[in-house]
Design a protein around this motif. Structure first.
Motif, mmCIF file in Angstrom:
data_model
loop_
_atom_site.group_PDB
_atom_site.id
_atom_site.type_symbol
_atom_site.label_atom_id
_atom_site.label_comp_id
_atom_site.label_asym_id
_atom_site.label_seq_id
_atom_site.Cartn_x
_atom_site.Cartn_y
_atom_site.Cartn_z
ATOM 1 N N SER A 482 0.821 -1.213 0.000
ATOM 2 C CA SER A 482 0.000 0.000 0.000
ATOM 3 C C SER A 482 0.852 1.258 0.000
ATOM 4 N N GLY A 483 0.283 2.331 -0.530
ATOM 5 C CA GLY A 483 0.956 3.622 -0.542
ATOM 6 C C GLY A 483 -0.029 4.758 -0.335
ATOM 7 N N GLN A 484 0.472 5.893 0.119
ATOM 8 C CA GLN A 484 -0.351 7.086 0.303
ATOM 9 C C GLN A 484 0.465 8.309 -0.108
ATOM 10 N N VAL A 485 -0.230 9.293 -0.651
ATOM 11 C CA VAL A 485 0.419 10.539 -1.039
ATOM 12 C C VAL A 485 -0.265 11.673 -0.298
ATOM 13 N N THR A 486 0.488 12.427 0.467
ATOM 14 C CA THR A 486 -0.068 13.529 1.250
ATOM 15 C C THR A 486 0.964 14.632 1.366
ATOM 16 N N TYR A 487 0.736 15.603 2.269
ATOM 17 C CA TYR A 487 1.656 16.724 2.418
ATOM 18 C C TYR A 487 2.234 16.766 3.833
ATOM 19 N N ALA A 488 3.386 17.373 3.982
ATOM 20 C CA ALA A 488 4.060 17.461 5.289
ATOM 21 C C ALA A 488 3.558 18.679 6.053
ATOM 22 N N VAL A 489 3.347 18.482 7.347
ATOM 23 C CA VAL A 489 2.853 19.583 8.176
ATOM 24 C C VAL A 489 3.978 20.269 8.959
ATOM 25 N N ARG A 490 5.193 19.740 8.864
ATOM 26 C CA ARG A 490 6.320 20.375 9.556
ATOM 27 C C ARG A 490 7.636 19.867 8.961
ATOM 28 N N ASP A 491 8.707 20.522 9.320
ATOM 29 C CA ASP A 491 10.041 20.118 8.882
ATOM 30 C C ASP A 491 10.512 18.933 9.718
ATOM 31 N N THR A 492 11.198 17.996 9.068
ATOM 32 C CA THR A 492 11.771 16.864 9.799
ATOM 33 C C THR A 492 12.782 16.165 8.902
ATOM 34 N N SER A 493 13.394 15.105 9.433
ATOM 35 C CA SER A 493 14.328 14.290 8.660
ATOM 36 C C SER A 493 14.052 12.830 8.989
ATOM 37 N N ILE A 494 13.793 12.014 7.948
ATOM 38 C CA ILE A 494 13.481 10.601 8.136
ATOM 39 C C ILE A 494 14.175 9.784 7.067
ATOM 40 N N ASP A 495 14.848 8.716 7.498
ATOM 41 C CA ASP A 495 15.527 7.812 6.564
ATOM 42 C C ASP A 495 16.402 8.570 5.561
ATOM 43 N N GLY A 496 17.102 9.573 6.065
ATOM 44 C CA GLY A 496 18.008 10.324 5.213
ATOM 45 C C GLY A 496 17.335 11.345 4.317
ATOM 46 N N LYS A 497 16.026 11.518 4.423
ATOM 47 C CA LYS A 497 15.297 12.476 3.583
ATOM 48 C C LYS A 497 14.976 13.736 4.376
ATOM 49 N N GLU A 498 15.382 14.873 3.834
ATOM 50 C CA GLU A 498 15.048 16.153 4.439
ATOM 51 C C GLU A 498 13.654 16.556 3.962
ATOM 52 N N ILE A 499 12.761 16.804 4.890
ATOM 53 C CA ILE A 499 11.378 17.126 4.557
ATOM 54 C C ILE A 499 11.039 18.498 5.121
ATOM 55 N N HIS A 500 10.403 19.313 4.311
ATOM 56 C CA HIS A 500 10.014 20.654 4.735
ATOM 57 C C HIS A 500 8.500 20.784 4.705
ATOM 58 N N GLN A 501 7.989 21.644 5.561
ATOM 59 C CA GLN A 501 6.544 21.854 5.624
ATOM 60 C C GLN A 501 6.006 22.212 4.236
#
Length: 584
Positions: A482-501
């Motif tokens: 299964s997969g889901q596509v959504t948006y980030a609500v805050r900045d974070t870092s997971i599994d080497g991925k930089e994620i921004h709000q």
């Protein structure tokens, strides 16, 4: 300040203060969640769970330690939402098992209660994971045990326990690498610390109008019935069903009677069987749910007094509610007729003279039924088409409670009921509902996503046994990714991925596989990470915020990239997620 004992009145204030404390910090606790998805999560679930108990605590008439323990245990158990809420309810359940045996609580009793709380919570989780709320609770219990022989002062005791809880909480990132990478402590453990700190403040005499501020938390998880739902008296009373299609002549037993027995005498399995047999002799629609020292009863009967008299032989009654279903039906029919007459410009007499609708009798009890948690109108229709009898709207944006599960089970007139949680954070609540259901066999198929739930239903074989189908459904759901596509609500870092709000994220069953700024591109990247040489079918369920034309355009691109894989597009209607998808 020294304090050696706590009585029921002070413990009540402490509990309500703990509830108020986490309610005030719930958004902060939500922000600690590792995955920055826009859903109600740990803080919300723990708050709703403890508020359910707080409502029962504030309603106690004759307060003593036993009545307080019952209110805390029962309220949290039935109001538990999500994994964090269920674990919290089990902590309360274990804690109250000890304190209910004492008129006052001192350090040794408090230490024993902490230990029992941890034992009960660990037993409730099939695979306990360290670095979570369980670890923080265990740290509190261990420190409490060491203090039991050192001090009699609950003030010093409480301060030291909280100090240890904060130390363990700060260490949780070292136990769970995903917490360390995200730069946060465990959210469930943080919530537990807030509850204990709030209770401690109340013990110190920091007064606040806790009871007055505990108000009923509206349940935003609305049940969505199947195409031909079973009608309950409660639904009729709330006006949620068309009572104009029901004749009072079809109501065999006119009074919907509900109450809770606070047990004061021995109540064995034999006693319960005898009680159920008596209720069957005077009515129908019987539900009897036992939990330690309370019994929740629902029965339709023509003589509520008989049910009440028998119940009083086991203990005292609370939460009594009797609805006259015939009277409610007549009142609703009159109101509906008046409204129709007004719309037509006629009179009540003219409207009432129209031919009554034909009554469809209640369906007979069937061998097997299905309950599923769903997340959108389109997905609701898919589940109904696959044979699901009762849907609970909830999923990721709002986890249904154990009580929601019990209500759904009550609505399905079947001997065996399969529950599809369709979310990893709902499985514990479903299992808790299973443990509280005695008049029906409950099988929880541990589906963690909607696509898994759909696959499980597709793999159900009607001429096979419940046990065989449990295996078929479980195997079927595990064949789906299964997969889901959504948006980030805050900045974070997971599994080497930089994620921004504001970034678009593509998640599979375990982690975040794709991050970008464009919905279509991120969806394609997610699918590319999920497809392998054995993939045969990709299913796209587009959400409420996604246009059908956009979904078709994405599907066309997928077909060009993977010409040997079939692609299907379905309207999901789910909030929060632009796409829910599966690869199989």
């Amino acid at each position: 300040m020294n304090l050696n004992t706590v009585d029921a009145s002070l413990l009540q204030k402490m509990f309500l203060a703990g509830a108020k404390s986490i309610e005030a910090k719930k958004e902060y606790i939500n922000e600690l969640n590792v995955f920055p998805v826009p859903d109600g999560d740990t803080g919300t679930n723990m708050t709703l769970t403890i508020m359910s108990a707080a409502k029962e605590v504030t309603a106690i008439q004759d307060l003593d330690m036993k009545s307080l323990a019952k209110a805390i245990s029962s309220g949290s158990l039935r109001g538990a939402r999500g994994n964090s809420g269920v674990i919290l309810s089990q902590l309360f359940r274990g804690f109250t098992k000890v304190v209910k045996e004492h008129e006052t609580v001192d350090v040794p009793v408090m230490a024993a209660a902490f230990q029992k709380a941890v034992e009960t919570a660990y037993k409730a989780v099939m695979k306990p994971k360290e670095g979570t709320i369980l670890t923080v609770a265990k740290g509190a219990a261990e420190r409490a045990a060491s203090l039991a022989g050192e001090t009699e002062d609950l003030v010093y005791f409480g301060a030291e326990v909280i100090k240890r809880m904060e130390e363990v909480l700060a260490y949780t990132p070292e136990l769970l690498p995903v917490l360390k990478e995200a730069g946060v402590v465990d959210s469930g453990g943080s919530g537990l610390v807030e509850i204990v700190k709030g209770a401690y403040d109340a013990m110190l005499g920091k007064e606040a109008s806790y009871g007055e501020e505990i108000v009923e938390v509206e349940n935003s998880v609305q049940p969505v019935s199947g195409e031909e739902p079973l009608v309950s008296a409660v639904d009729m009373a709330k006006g949620t069903v068309d009572s104009g299609n029901i004749s009072t002549s079809e109501i065999k037993f006119g009074y919907c009677t509900e109450f809770i027995i606070m047990l004061e005498k021995e109540y064995t399995d034999k006693t319960e069987d005898e009680f159920k047999a008596f209720l069957e002799s005077i009515g129908d629609s019987i539900v009897v749910v036992s939990d330690d020292d309370i019994v929740k009863v629902h029965v339709h009967t023509n003589d509520p007094g008989l049910a009440i008299q028998r119940a009083l032989t086991y203990g005292s009654l609370t939460r009594m509610k009797i609805d006259n279903m015939r009277e409610e039906h007549n009142e609703k029919v009159i109101l509906e007729a008046e409204a129709k007459a007004k719309e037509a410009g006629g009179t009540l007499k003219a409207a009432a003279a129209t031919e009554p609708a034909k009554v469809k009798p209640r369906e007979p009890r069937k061998p097997v039924g299905f309950v599923a948690v769903s997340i959108g109108d389109g997905i609701n229709e898919i589940f109904r088409g696959l044979g699901v009898d009762y849907l609970i709207e909830g999923g990721q944006t709002m986890n249904p409670s154990t009580e929601d599960m019990l209500n759904a089970v009550e609505q399905v007139n079947a001997d065996t009921i399969f529950i599809l949680p369709n979310n990893s954070n709902i499985i514990l609540a479903a299992n808790q509902a299973k443990a509280l259901t005695e008049d029906k066999k409950i099988i929880v198929v541990p589906s963690k996503t909607v696509p898994q739930g759909i696959a499980a239903m597709i793999n159900y074989v009607y001429d096979k046994s419940a046990e065989e189908n449990e295996q078929f459904m479980t195997e079927g759901m595990h064949a789906v990714r299964s997969g889901q596509v959504t948006y980030a609500v805050r900045d974070t870092s997971i599994d080497g991925k930089e994620i921004h709000q504001g970034d678009i994220m593509g998640l599979d069953d375990k982690t975040i596989l794709a991050v970008g700024r464009d919905i279509a591109e991120t969806t394609i990247e997610l699918i590319d990470a999920m497809v392998d040489e054995n993939s045969e079918l990709i299913s796209l369920y587009y959400g409420k915020e996604t246009a059908r034309e956009d979904a078709k355009a994405v599907a066309a691109r997928i077909e060009k990239l993977y010409p040997d894989v079939d692609v299907e597009v379905h309207e999901g209607g789910q909030p929060i997620y632009y796409y829910v998808l599966s690869v199989e």
